[in-house]
Design an enzyme around this catalytic site. Structure first.
Site, PDB file in Angstrom:
ATOM      1  N   GLY A 141     -27.342  -3.245  58.108  1.00 37.00           N
ATOM      2  CA  GLY A 141     -26.778  -2.833  58.602  1.00 37.00           C
ATOM      3  C   GLY A 141     -26.778  -1.236  58.282  1.00 37.00           C
ATOM      4  O   GLY A 141     -28.018  -0.949  59.095  1.00 37.00           O
ATOM      5  N   GLU A 166     -50.624  -5.912  76.560  1.00 39.06           N
ATOM      6  CA  GLU A 166     -51.529  -6.869  77.079  1.00 39.06           C
ATOM      7  C   GLU A 166     -50.494  -7.926  78.009  1.00 39.06           C
ATOM      8  O   GLU A 166     -50.905  -8.951  77.689  1.00 39.06           O
ATOM      9  CB  GLU A 166     -51.895  -7.013  75.743  1.00 39.06           C
TER      10      GLU A 166
HETATM   11  P1  TGC Z   1     -56.625 -11.463  89.479  1.00 40.06           P
HETATM   12  O1  TGC Z   1     -56.536  -9.910  88.736  1.00 40.06           O
HETATM   13  O2  TGC Z   1     -56.413 -12.157  91.215  1.00 40.06           O
HETATM   14  O3  TGC Z   1     -57.955 -12.126  88.961  1.00 40.06           O
HETATM   15  C1  TGC Z   1     -59.017 -11.796  88.733  1.00 40.06           C
HETATM   16  C2  TGC Z   1     -60.108 -12.990  88.577  1.00 40.06           C
HETATM   17  O4  TGC Z   1     -59.942 -12.323  86.950  1.00 40.06           O
HETATM   18  C3  TGC Z   1     -59.579 -13.724  86.185  1.00 40.06           C
HETATM   19  N1  TGC Z   1     -58.485 -14.085  85.243  1.00 40.06           N
HETATM   20  C4  TGC Z   1     -58.978 -13.851  83.993  1.00 40.06           C
HETATM   21  N2  TGC Z   1     -59.919 -14.841  82.984  1.00 40.06           N
HETATM   22  C5  TGC Z   1     -59.957 -14.883  82.204  1.00 40.06           C
HETATM   23  N3  TGC Z   1     -58.961 -14.844  81.545  1.00 40.06           N
HETATM   24  C6  TGC Z   1     -57.648 -14.347  81.810  1.00 40.06           C
HETATM   25  N4  TGC Z   1     -56.765 -14.145  81.143  1.00 40.06           N
HETATM   26  C7  TGC Z   1     -57.850 -14.360  82.967  1.00 40.06           C
HETATM   27  N5  TGC Z   1     -56.678 -13.947  84.239  1.00 40.06           N
HETATM   28  C8  TGC Z   1     -56.958 -13.541  85.788  1.00 40.06           C
HETATM   29  C9  TGC Z   1     -59.008 -14.853  87.417  1.00 40.06           C
HETATM   30  O5  TGC Z   1     -59.047 -16.319  87.070  1.00 40.06           O
HETATM   31  C10 TGC Z   1     -60.055 -14.232  89.005  1.00 40.06           C
HETATM   32  O6  TGC Z   1     -60.893 -14.469  88.667  1.00 40.06           O
HETATM   33  P2  TGC Z   1     -61.831 -15.031  89.958  1.00 40.06           P
HETATM   34  O7  TGC Z   1     -63.471 -15.361  89.298  1.00 40.06           O
HETATM   35  O8  TGC Z   1     -61.084 -15.883  90.231  1.00 40.06           O
HETATM   36  O9  TGC Z   1     -61.871 -13.783  90.528  1.00 40.06           O
HETATM   37  O10 TGC Z   1     -55.879 -12.388  88.673  1.00 40.06           O
HETATM   38  P3  TGC Z   1     -54.774 -12.964  88.008  1.00 40.06           P
HETATM   39  O11 TGC Z   1     -54.133 -13.136  89.759  1.00 40.06           O
HETATM   40  O12 TGC Z   1     -56.090 -14.223  88.062  1.00 40.06           O
HETATM   41  O13 TGC Z   1     -53.768 -12.818  87.382  1.00 40.06           O
HETATM   42  C11 TGC Z   1     -52.964 -12.251  87.189  1.00 40.06           C
HETATM   43  C12 TGC Z   1     -52.127 -11.820  86.365  1.00 40.06           C
HETATM   44  C13 TGC Z   1     -51.046 -10.253  86.259  1.00 40.06           C
HETATM   45  C14 TGC Z   1     -51.905 -12.438  85.321  1.00 40.06           C
HETATM   46  C15 TGC Z   1     -53.202 -10.123  85.878  1.00 40.06           C
HETATM   47  O14 TGC Z   1     -53.387  -9.259  86.888  1.00 40.06           O
HETATM   48  C16 TGC Z   1     -52.764  -9.875  84.289  1.00 40.06           C
HETATM   49  O15 TGC Z   1     -53.167 -10.390  82.795  1.00 40.06           O
HETATM   50  N6  TGC Z   1     -51.683  -9.213  84.291  1.00 40.06           N
HETATM   51  C17 TGC Z   1     -51.388  -8.268  82.991  1.00 40.06           C
HETATM   52  C18 TGC Z   1     -52.469  -6.762  83.071  1.00 40.06           C
HETATM   53  C19 TGC Z   1     -52.341  -6.550  81.086  1.00 40.06           C
HETATM   54  O16 TGC Z   1     -52.175  -7.460  80.821  1.00 40.06           O
HETATM   55  N7  TGC Z   1     -52.965  -5.458  81.422  1.00 40.06           N
HETATM   56  C20 TGC Z   1     -53.214  -5.106  79.913  1.00 40.06           C
HETATM   57  C21 TGC Z   1     -53.652  -3.337  79.917  1.00 40.06           C
HETATM   58  S1  TGC Z   1     -55.035  -3.677  78.827  1.00 40.06           S
HETATM   59  C22 TGC Z   1     -53.420  -2.791  77.238  1.00 40.06           C
HETATM   60  O17 TGC Z   1     -52.829  -3.044  77.560  1.00 40.06           O
HETATM   61  C23 TGC Z   1     -53.978  -2.678  75.668  1.00 40.06           C
HETATM   62  S2  TGC Z   1     -52.800  -2.475  74.868  1.00 40.06           S
HETATM   63  C24 TGC Z   1     -53.949  -2.065  73.422  1.00 40.06           C
HETATM   64  C25 TGC Z   1     -53.189  -2.030  71.861  1.00 40.06           C
HETATM   65  O18 TGC Z   1     -53.033  -0.667  71.655  1.00 40.06           O
HETATM   66  O19 TGC Z   1     -53.763  -2.675  71.442  1.00 40.06           O
HETATM   67  P1  FAD Z   2     -45.382  -2.846  85.064  1.00 41.51           P
HETATM   68  O1  FAD Z   2     -45.595  -3.635  85.707  1.00 41.51           O
HETATM   69  O2  FAD Z   2     -44.125  -1.535  86.385  1.00 41.51           O
HETATM   70  O3  FAD Z   2     -43.697  -3.660  85.166  1.00 41.51           O
HETATM   71  C1  FAD Z   2     -42.355  -2.988  84.805  1.00 41.51           C
HETATM   72  C2  FAD Z   2     -41.417  -4.512  84.777  1.00 41.51           C
HETATM   73  O4  FAD Z   2     -42.216  -4.872  85.618  1.00 41.51           O
HETATM   74  C3  FAD Z   2     -42.117  -5.040  83.427  1.00 41.51           C
HETATM   75  O5  FAD Z   2     -40.954  -5.957  82.636  1.00 41.51           O
HETATM   76  C4  FAD Z   2     -42.103  -5.989  83.854  1.00 41.51           C
HETATM   77  O6  FAD Z   2     -42.769  -7.681  83.465  1.00 41.51           O
HETATM   78  C5  FAD Z   2     -41.992  -6.385  85.367  1.00 41.51           C
HETATM   79  N1  FAD Z   2     -42.760  -7.116  86.138  1.00 41.51           N
HETATM   80  C6  FAD Z   2     -43.972  -6.806  87.308  1.00 41.51           C
HETATM   81  N2  FAD Z   2     -44.437  -7.397  88.085  1.00 41.51           N
HETATM   82  C7  FAD Z   2     -42.923  -8.811  88.094  1.00 41.51           C
HETATM   83  C8  FAD Z   2     -43.535  -9.288  88.263  1.00 41.51           C
HETATM   84  N3  FAD Z   2     -44.320  -9.591  89.739  1.00 41.51           N
HETATM   85  N4  FAD Z   2     -42.792 -10.709  88.443  1.00 41.51           N
HETATM   86  C9  FAD Z   2     -41.275 -10.007  87.267  1.00 41.51           C
HETATM   87  N5  FAD Z   2     -41.473  -9.514  86.347  1.00 41.51           N
HETATM   88  C10 FAD Z   2     -42.776  -8.652  86.879  1.00 41.51           C
HETATM   89  N6  FAD Z   2     -53.416  -0.454  78.579  1.00 41.51           N
HETATM   90  C11 FAD Z   2     -54.355  -0.197  78.931  1.00 41.51           C
HETATM   91  O7  FAD Z   2     -55.420  -0.224  79.836  1.00 41.51           O
HETATM   92  N7  FAD Z   2     -54.815   0.400  77.903  1.00 41.51           N
HETATM   93  C12 FAD Z   2     -54.856   0.888  76.529  1.00 41.51           C
HETATM   94  O8  FAD Z   2     -55.423   0.955  75.548  1.00 41.51           O
HETATM   95  C13 FAD Z   2     -53.326   0.656  76.533  1.00 41.51           C
HETATM   96  N8  FAD Z   2     -52.379   0.453  74.854  1.00 41.51           N
HETATM   97  C14 FAD Z   2     -50.988   0.953  75.638  1.00 41.51           C
HETATM   98  C15 FAD Z   2     -50.179   1.285  74.789  1.00 41.51           C
HETATM   99  C16 FAD Z   2     -49.067   1.286  74.588  1.00 41.51           C
HETATM  100  C17 FAD Z   2     -47.694   2.003  73.758  1.00 41.51           C
HETATM  101  C18 FAD Z   2     -48.067   0.970  75.738  1.00 41.51           C
HETATM  102  C19 FAD Z   2     -46.630   0.310  76.253  1.00 41.51           C
HETATM  103  C20 FAD Z   2     -49.244   0.734  77.328  1.00 41.51           C
HETATM  104  C21 FAD Z   2     -50.278   0.465  77.062  1.00 41.51           C
HETATM  105  N9  FAD Z   2     -50.725  -0.302  78.241  1.00 41.51           N
HETATM  106  C22 FAD Z   2     -52.475  -0.189  77.837  1.00 41.51           C
HETATM  107  C23 FAD Z   2     -50.362  -0.267  79.447  1.00 41.51           C
HETATM  108  C24 FAD Z   2     -49.921  -1.620  79.341  1.00 41.51           C
HETATM  109  O9  FAD Z   2     -51.087  -3.197  79.646  1.00 41.51           O
HETATM  110  C25 FAD Z   2     -49.173  -1.737  80.674  1.00 41.51           C
HETATM  111  O10 FAD Z   2     -48.111  -1.195  80.236  1.00 41.51           O
HETATM  112  C26 FAD Z   2     -48.541  -3.267  81.283  1.00 41.51           C
HETATM  113  O11 FAD Z   2     -49.775  -3.971  81.118  1.00 41.51           O
HETATM  114  C27 FAD Z   2     -47.668  -3.683  81.888  1.00 41.51           C
HETATM  115  O12 FAD Z   2     -47.545  -2.219  83.663  1.00 41.51           O
HETATM  116  P2  FAD Z   2     -45.926  -1.632  83.513  1.00 41.51           P
HETATM  117  O13 FAD Z   2     -45.983  -0.904  82.306  1.00 41.51           O
HETATM  118  O14 FAD Z   2     -46.853  -0.576  84.700  1.00 41.51           O
HETATM  119  O15 FAD Z   2     -45.536  -1.975  83.603  1.00 41.51           O
END
Ligand code: TGC
Ligand code: FAD
Length: 390
Positions: free
Chosen positions: A345, A369
């Site tokens: 609530g 992530e």
């Molecule tokens: P692409 O970028 O075209 O691929 C490049 C290469 O990477 C490989 N790969 C992986 N390998 C291992 N594990 C994984 N999970 C992998 N994902 C991709 C891929 O096989 C390729 O390898 P190679 O040898 O063929 O060049 O990527 P993709 O098309 O495979 O993947 C696209 C997508 C959307 C899944 C990827 O870009 C993605 O995961 N996007 C999300 C971005 C993200 O997670 N950002 C995180 C930023 S850090 C953060 O948020 C920290 S928060 C910290 C906290 O406070 O806890």
């Molecule tokens: P966008 O990529 O612009 O996405 C916006 C919206 O569109 C989302 O709903 C998404 O799901 C959607 N979208 C995007 N692409 C597609 C698609 N192809 N199809 C359908 N939907 C789609 N990053 C680091 O590197 N290091 C850090 O330490 C870190 N810490 C963070 C801490 C906080 C508090 C926050 C909020 C973020 C942090 N991040 C960090 C970044 C985080 O990983 C990104 O915010 C996240 O990956 C999403 O990227 P964006 O915010 O640019 O959103």
């Protein structure tokens, strides 16, 4: 009533080793006695306590799964259990733990030179140094491989220029692991950028409603001179950052359930105490059904994350499974937190009851992530063979 009847219905604890149970209990004790008393101040005032961070280091919580360099060398499951206990208190504390352990120490340990490991790991493990991980950019969030941060080879050093956005702990970090493309081959490499290097700035992002107990900021790089000795030698390409994310995402999959468990615990106690219409709220079928749904998701979710982590320990875990776990834990924990908030609530919106704080935090946890959508698309690709990202 006996908690044993409902808290661990699938007997997860019976599948842990004695050491893992001990680590879980020690982490729970640490979270309750050290983190819990600080959390309201941390959230209200956006206060990051470096003393608390060092206490995490002394308790062996930073880089816990790494062998040597002052780290505890525990199992991947223990790392998950620690994340769960810490996130029962607050997702920002768990974020700090994830970034330091999986996103900074892990890549140095996996891909760093011996000299880099000795120079950085012991001080990162003790909490003397705060690390951060720069992958996301203002124009590249879900698609980090489109990054535009560039490193130009100048012989004995690189000059790195560009901007990273949304970086956990960047405003207070001593060490920033920055992922950038080199001008020679256009491939991604990891650069260890140290506080004090000229051209580095880390402004804080103001106005966050989520994860307020840890600062989030940018990493701005204006021709920062990074010696070649600060480049990770062991990895080229997106495999580098993704190896870090695979480790962190599994920890988050454990942690998010901790936040959901905390919300359910609070709600159960609250609805048993609070009387309306002359009887406890908990006596109503609607309330019981909501709590039964939450308990079911948490119990099944935690057991599936344990199974995934055991697969990791056996070297059998595909990153698609990590996507499944990260998405499932975070989305469902967020839903549970919102429903629990409702059952409290008016009190549900007050931070002293802690549930609204978990709701706000889990919004970011569901986004970072890899957003829930992005992990859906990873699973969609696994199902169909068709990458729907672009
Ligand atoms: P692409 O970028 O075209 O691929 C490049 C290469 O990477 C490989 N790969 C992986 N390998 C291992 N594990 C994984 N999970 C992998 N994902 C991709 C891929 O096989 C390729 O390898 P190679 O040898 O063929 O060049 O990527 P993709 O098309 O495979 O993947 C696209 C997508 C959307 C899944 C990827 O870009 C993605 O995961 N996007 C999300 C971005 C993200 O997670 N950002 C995180 C930023 S850090 C953060 O948020 C920290 S928060 C910290 C906290 O406070 O806890
Ligand atoms: P966008 O990529 O612009 O996405 C916006 C919206 O569109 C989302 O709903 C998404 O799901 C959607 N979208 C995007 N692409 C597609 C698609 N192809 N199809 C359908 N939907 C789609 N990053 C680091 O590197 N290091 C850090 O330490 C870190 N810490 C963070 C801490 C906080 C508090 C926050 C909020 C973020 C942090 N991040 C960090 C970044 C985080 O990983 C990104 O915010 C996240 O990956 C999403 O990227 P964006 O915010 O640019 O959103």
């Amino acid at each position: 009533d006996s908690e044993a009847d409902w808290k661990d219905m699938l007997r997860l604890e019976s599948r842990l080793s004695e050491e893992e149970v001990m680590i879980k209990n020690a982490a729970a004790q640490f979270a309750e006695s050290e983190l819990m008393p600080q959390v309201l101040k941390g959230f209200r005032q956006e206060h990051f306590d470096k003393g608390l961070f060092k206490a995490m280091g002394s308790a062996g919580l930073l880089g816990s799964f790494i062998e040597g360099y002052g780290c505890a060398g525990v199992s991947a499951t223990s790392y998950g259990l620690i994340a769960r206990e810490v996130e029962k208190v607050d997702s920002a504390y768990r974020s700090t733990l994830s970034v330091q352990s999986s996103l900074v120490m892990h890549p140095i340990n996996l891909f760093g030179s011996q000299e880099q490991k000795e120079r950085f790991l012991p001080r990162l493990a003790s909490g003397e140094l705060v690390g951060c991980f720069g992958l996301t950019e203002p124009d590249h969030g879900s698609d980090p491989s489109g990054m535009t941060t560039r490193a130009v080879d100048k012989g004995d050093h690189f000059t790195v220029s560009g901007a990273k956005n949304w970086i956990t702990n960047s405003p207070i970090a001593d060490l920033c692991l920055v992922w950038a493309k080199t001008d020679t081959d256009g491939k991604v490499r990891g650069f260890l950028v140290e506080r004090g290097m000229e051209g580095l700035a880390t402004p804080k992002i103001e106005g966050k409603f989520s994860l307020r107990a840890s600062p989030t900021g940018m990493i701005q790089l204006d021709e920062v001179k990074v010696p070649k000795g600060n480049v990770l030698p062991g990895v080229v390409g997106m495999r580098g950052p993704f190896a870090c994310l695979n480790s962190a995402r599994l920890g988050i999959a454990w942690g998010a359930w901790g936040a959901a468990e905390s919300c359910l615990d609070t709600t159960r106690r609250y609805t048993l105490d609070r009387q309306q219409f002359g009887r406890p709220l908990a006596a109503n079928q609607l309330v019981q059904q909501k709590m039964a749904n939450a308990l079911t998701e948490i119990t099944i979710g935690l057991n599936s994350v344990l199974q995934a982590t055991r697969m990791k320990e056996a070297g059998e875990l595909h990153s698609n499974v990590i996507s499944m776990m990260k998405r499932n834990s975070c989305s469902k924990a967020l839903d549970i937190a919102r429903i629990c908030r409702d059952m409290l609530g008016g009190n549900g919106i007050v931070d002293e009851y802690h549930v609204i704080r978990h709701v706000c935090n889990l919004e970011a946890v569901n986004t970072y992530e890899g957003t829930a959508d992005i992990h859906s698309l990873v699973l969609g690709r696994a199902l169909t063979g068709i990458p729907a990202f672009k």
